[in-house]
Design a protein around this motif. Structure first.
Motif, PDB file in Angstrom:
ATOM      1  N   UNK A 234       0.865  -1.184   0.000  1.00  0.00           N
ATOM      2  CA  UNK A 234       0.000   0.000   0.000  1.00  0.00           C
ATOM      3  C   UNK A 234       0.897   1.227   0.000  1.00  0.00           C
ATOM      4  N   UNK A 235       0.712   2.084  -0.983  1.00  0.00           N
ATOM      5  CA  UNK A 235       1.551   3.265  -1.133  1.00  0.00           C
ATOM      6  C   UNK A 235       0.688   4.502  -1.028  1.00  0.00           C
ATOM      7  N   UNK A 236       0.916   5.290   0.001  1.00  0.00           N
ATOM      8  CA  UNK A 236       0.175   6.526   0.236  1.00  0.00           C
ATOM      9  C   UNK A 236       1.100   7.728   0.151  1.00  0.00           C
ATOM     10  N   UNK A 237       0.505   8.895   0.038  1.00  0.00           N
ATOM     11  CA  UNK A 237       1.281  10.146  -0.033  1.00  0.00           C
ATOM     12  C   UNK A 237       2.399  10.033  -1.062  1.00  0.00           C
ATOM     13  N   UNK A 238       2.063   9.566  -2.219  1.00  0.00           N
ATOM     14  CA  UNK A 238       3.074   9.315  -3.245  1.00  0.00           C
ATOM     15  C   UNK A 238       3.707  10.608  -3.729  1.00  0.00           C
ATOM     16  N   UNK A 239       5.000  10.498  -4.050  1.00  0.00           N
ATOM     17  CA  UNK A 239       5.794  11.615  -4.507  1.00  0.00           C
ATOM     18  C   UNK A 239       6.330  11.313  -5.907  1.00  0.00           C
ATOM     19  N   UNK A 240       6.676  12.328  -6.669  1.00  0.00           N
ATOM     20  CA  UNK A 240       7.259  12.074  -8.002  1.00  0.00           C
ATOM     21  C   UNK A 240       8.493  11.176  -7.932  1.00  0.00           C
ATOM     22  N   UNK A 241       9.260  11.280  -6.872  1.00  0.00           N
ATOM     23  CA  UNK A 241      10.458  10.445  -6.757  1.00  0.00           C
ATOM     24  C   UNK A 241      10.157   8.979  -6.472  1.00  0.00           C
ATOM     25  N   UNK A 242       8.884   8.646  -6.253  1.00  0.00           N
ATOM     26  CA  UNK A 242       8.491   7.245  -6.128  1.00  0.00           C
ATOM     27  C   UNK A 242       8.287   6.586  -7.491  1.00  0.00           C
ATOM     28  N   UNK A 243       8.361   7.361  -8.549  1.00  0.00           N
ATOM     29  CA  UNK A 243       8.202   6.821  -9.900  1.00  0.00           C
ATOM     30  C   UNK A 243       9.287   5.782 -10.191  1.00  0.00           C
ATOM     31  N   UNK A 244       8.861   4.587 -10.570  1.00  0.00           N
ATOM     32  CA  UNK A 244       9.784   3.474 -10.805  1.00  0.00           C
ATOM     33  C   UNK A 244       8.999   2.257 -11.267  1.00  0.00           C
ATOM     34  N   UNK A 245       9.720   1.257 -11.694  1.00  0.00           N
ATOM     35  CA  UNK A 245       9.128  -0.070 -11.864  1.00  0.00           C
ATOM     36  C   UNK A 245       9.282  -0.800 -10.524  1.00  0.00           C
ATOM     37  N   UNK A 246       8.177  -1.333 -10.041  1.00  0.00           N
ATOM     38  CA  UNK A 246       8.158  -2.021  -8.752  1.00  0.00           C
ATOM     39  C   UNK A 246       8.115  -3.529  -8.975  1.00  0.00           C
ATOM     40  N   UNK A 247       8.988  -4.234  -8.269  1.00  0.00           N
ATOM     41  CA  UNK A 247       9.106  -5.681  -8.400  1.00  0.00           C
ATOM     42  C   UNK A 247       8.852  -6.359  -7.047  1.00  0.00           C
ATOM     43  N   UNK A 248       8.125  -7.452  -7.065  1.00  0.00           N
ATOM     44  CA  UNK A 248       8.064  -8.263  -5.857  1.00  0.00           C
ATOM     45  C   UNK A 248       9.052  -9.419  -5.984  1.00  0.00           C
ATOM     46  N   UNK A 249       9.529  -9.847  -4.833  1.00  0.00           N
ATOM     47  CA  UNK A 249      10.561 -10.879  -4.753  1.00  0.00           C
ATOM     48  C   UNK A 249      10.237 -11.786  -3.570  1.00  0.00           C
ATOM     49  N   UNK A 250      10.286 -13.076  -3.800  1.00  0.00           N
ATOM     50  CA  UNK A 250      10.112 -14.057  -2.728  1.00  0.00           C
ATOM     51  C   UNK A 250      11.442 -14.765  -2.517  1.00  0.00           C
ATOM     52  N   UNK A 251      11.895 -14.819  -1.289  1.00  0.00           N
ATOM     53  CA  UNK A 251      13.237 -15.338  -1.027  1.00  0.00           C
ATOM     54  C   UNK A 251      13.239 -16.274   0.180  1.00  0.00           C
ATOM     55  N   UNK A 252      13.936 -17.407   0.013  1.00  0.00           N
ATOM     56  CA  UNK A 252      14.125 -18.356   1.107  1.00  0.00           C
ATOM     57  C   UNK A 252      15.444 -19.062   0.880  1.00  0.00           C
ATOM     58  N   UNK A 253      16.382 -18.855   1.756  1.00  0.00           N
ATOM     59  CA  UNK A 253      17.737 -19.398   1.633  1.00  0.00           C
ATOM     60  C   UNK A 253      18.291 -18.990   0.265  1.00  0.00           C
ATOM     61  N   UNK A 254      18.683 -19.927  -0.567  1.00  0.00           N
ATOM     62  CA  UNK A 254      19.273 -19.589  -1.862  1.00  0.00           C
ATOM     63  C   UNK A 254      18.233 -19.456  -2.971  1.00  0.00           C
TER      64      UNK A 254
END
Length: 115
Positions: A81-101
């Motif tokens: 959830x992203x609130x109070x967004x700013x121009x500097x938040x502009x980007x491609x957003x990626x999710x990542x799932x990580x467990x050990x290697x």
């Protein structure tokens, strides 16, 4: 194994967006989940982390107090959830799932904050 982000788009400064990350073909609940972002010409940046059981959460200083990471292990889905967004938040957003290697990535979703 698949992670699919959704919810990106164009929003005005001060607005809100909710990103989702749907996981499939692995046991999502066993993995820590991270949200990263990458702006043009910049390195990928870790934005937020939530542990597998949801008990520990961390944020980058740049988003602390404005973004909220969460997960619903029963739905194999994570959220940002992203609130109070700013121009500097502009980007491609990626999710990542990580467990050990093991580390799985989504394809990314564009977030543009502009008037």
């Amino acid at each position: 194994v698949q992670l699919v982000e959704s919810g990106g788009g164009l929003v005005q400064p001060g607005g809100s967006l909710r990103l989702s990350c749907a996981a499939s073909a692995f046991t999502f609940s066993n993995y820590d989940m991270n949200w990263y972002r990458q702006a043009p010409g910049k390195e990928r940046e870790l934005v937020a982390t939530i542990r597998s059981a949801g008990g520990s959460i961390n944020y980058a200083d740049s988003v602390k107090g404005r973004f909220t990471i969460s997960r619903d292990n029963a739905k194999n889905t994570g959220y940002l959830q992203m609130d109070s967004l700013k121009p500097e938040d502009t980007a491609v957003y990626y999710c990542n799932a990580k467990r050990f290697s093991y580390s799985w990535w989504g394809q990314g979703t564009q977030v543009t904050v502009s008037s």
